[in-house]
Structure formats: C-alpha cells, structure tokens
Design an enzyme around this catalytic site. Structure first.
Site, short mmCIF file in Angstrom:
data_model
loop_
_atom_site.label_atom_id
_atom_site.label_comp_id
_atom_site.label_asym_id
_atom_site.label_seq_id
_atom_site.Cartn_x
_atom_site.Cartn_y
_atom_site.Cartn_z
N HIS A 68 29.83 34.92 42.95
CA HIS A 68 28.78 35.39 42.05
C HIS A 68 28.29 36.79 42.39
O HIS A 68 27.49 37.36 41.64
CB HIS A 68 27.57 34.43 42.08
CG HIS A 68 27.80 33.14 41.38
ND1 HIS A 68 28.62 32.16 41.90
CD2 HIS A 68 27.33 32.64 40.21
CE1 HIS A 68 28.63 31.12 41.08
NE2 HIS A 68 27.86 31.38 40.05
N GLY A 69 28.74 37.35 43.50
CA GLY A 69 28.33 38.70 43.88
C GLY A 69 28.58 39.72 42.78
O GLY A 69 27.88 40.72 42.67
#
Length: 199
Positions: free
Chosen positions: A123-124
């Site tokens: 999700h970065g």
C-alpha cells in the site's frame, strides 16, 4: 528503537499507525547492515503500533493482527529532505491515512524530483500516487492497489521487483528478498559516487 546520532547516510522509512511490520522492519535492518542510518518518519514523533497483514486461509480479503511497536524518530513536518539519501514507503493501512499530510507530500516530491533512491511496497504506493509522482512510472504493488497506481498515471507490473530508474518496488512483504536488495544497491552506488565527488 531510537537512532543515536550518526555520520552514516540517513534514509527515511515512512510509517504511521497500522504500518505493516515486515514491510517496515526488514528494510530497517537491511539498511543498518549496509551502513546506513534508518530514520523512521511519521505524522508525529511518538510510538506507533504496527500490524501483520495476511490473507487468512479461507478468506478473500486481508486480515490484520497487531505486530510490534516502533518509535518515530522524526515528524513529517520536521524533515529536512536534503539531509536524506533515500526514502522507503512502507505498506499496511497507514498510507491511505497519512498520504494527505502536506509535509509528507512535500518530502515525497523531493525524492522523485531529485532522483534519489526510492522504495515502495504494498500500500506504500498510495503516498507517491497521491503526491502525483507515479505518472509515467512502472511499479509493483499489491494487486488491490493497482487502481490507485493506474488512476494516477502509473503502470502496474505484477512482479516481485520492478526497477524504474531510481524507483524500486515490490508487491508485498513476500517480495522483501527481491526488491530491497536492488534498492540498497542504488543507495550504495549513490553513496560511493558522493564520496568520490567529495574527494
């Protein structure tokens, strides 16, 4: 876990509450092994609760368990981005909440514009996507974040390690052994070139 002052090149690890434990801790220790000083950055300088994210057998969505805690060394608002050699965007649920932080957006843009080594996992991607830094770039991310990447102009690649210039990315912590090493190689190369240039 707080870093003592060091003359080693500093590298940011971006986190918040519910950052993924392995996404965060694996690069943290690999940076130390390679002679860098990892600096954990978050919305505030305080203790954060990390989590473990995994799709439980029989489930079709991610389940979350509490992981270790970690102290942030610096708040986003205190970051002087020119002092850092690189940046890493950890995964977990944190990115969808912290991506709106104006100081984090400022910091993120700096590393893309300066061409410094950048790593992103899972999700970065939501952070550089929101900061309008993925346009025209190829990245790996967890498949459920494919939309976040593509709607912001990036190209999703479903591989364990995707290298696009100064940007290195992986899909999840299962890819740690594939994408973190090439990112650190970029940091080492930049460090060595800076050393030579300094005479």
């Amino acid at each position: 876990m707080t870093n003592a002052p060091s003359d080693k090149p500093k590298v940011l690890i971006i986190i918040g509450d519910a950052s993924e434990t392995l996404d965060t801790m694996y690069p943290y220790y690999r940076l130390q092994e390679a002679g860098f000083q990892p600096v954990v950055a978050a919305p505030e300088k305080r203790l954060y609760q990390m989590v473990m994210h995994e799709v439980k057998p029989g489930w079709t969505i991610t389940k979350e368990w509490e992981g270790y805690t970690i102290n942030a060394d610096v708040a986003f608002s205190e970051i002087k981005e020119e002092e850092y050699a690189g940046i890493m965007f950890s995964g977990g649920r944190a990115p969808e909440y912290i991506r709106y932080d104006e100081d984090l957006v400022r910091v993120t843009k700096h590393f893309f514009e300066a061409g410094k080594p950048i790593a992103s996992v899972c999700h970065g991607v939501e952070i550089p996507a929101y900061a309008d830094c993925v346009r025209g770039r190829k990245m790996a991310t967890v498949p459920k974040c494919k939309f976040d990447l593509e709607v912001c102009g990036g190209t999703f690649v479903n591989e364990a390690c995707v290298i696009d210039g100064n940007l290195v990315s992986g899909r999840t912590f299962h890819d740690n052994g594939f994408y973190v090493g090439p990112w650190i190689d970029l940091l080492v190369k930049a460090r060595d070139e800076a050393t030579v240039a300094a005479g």
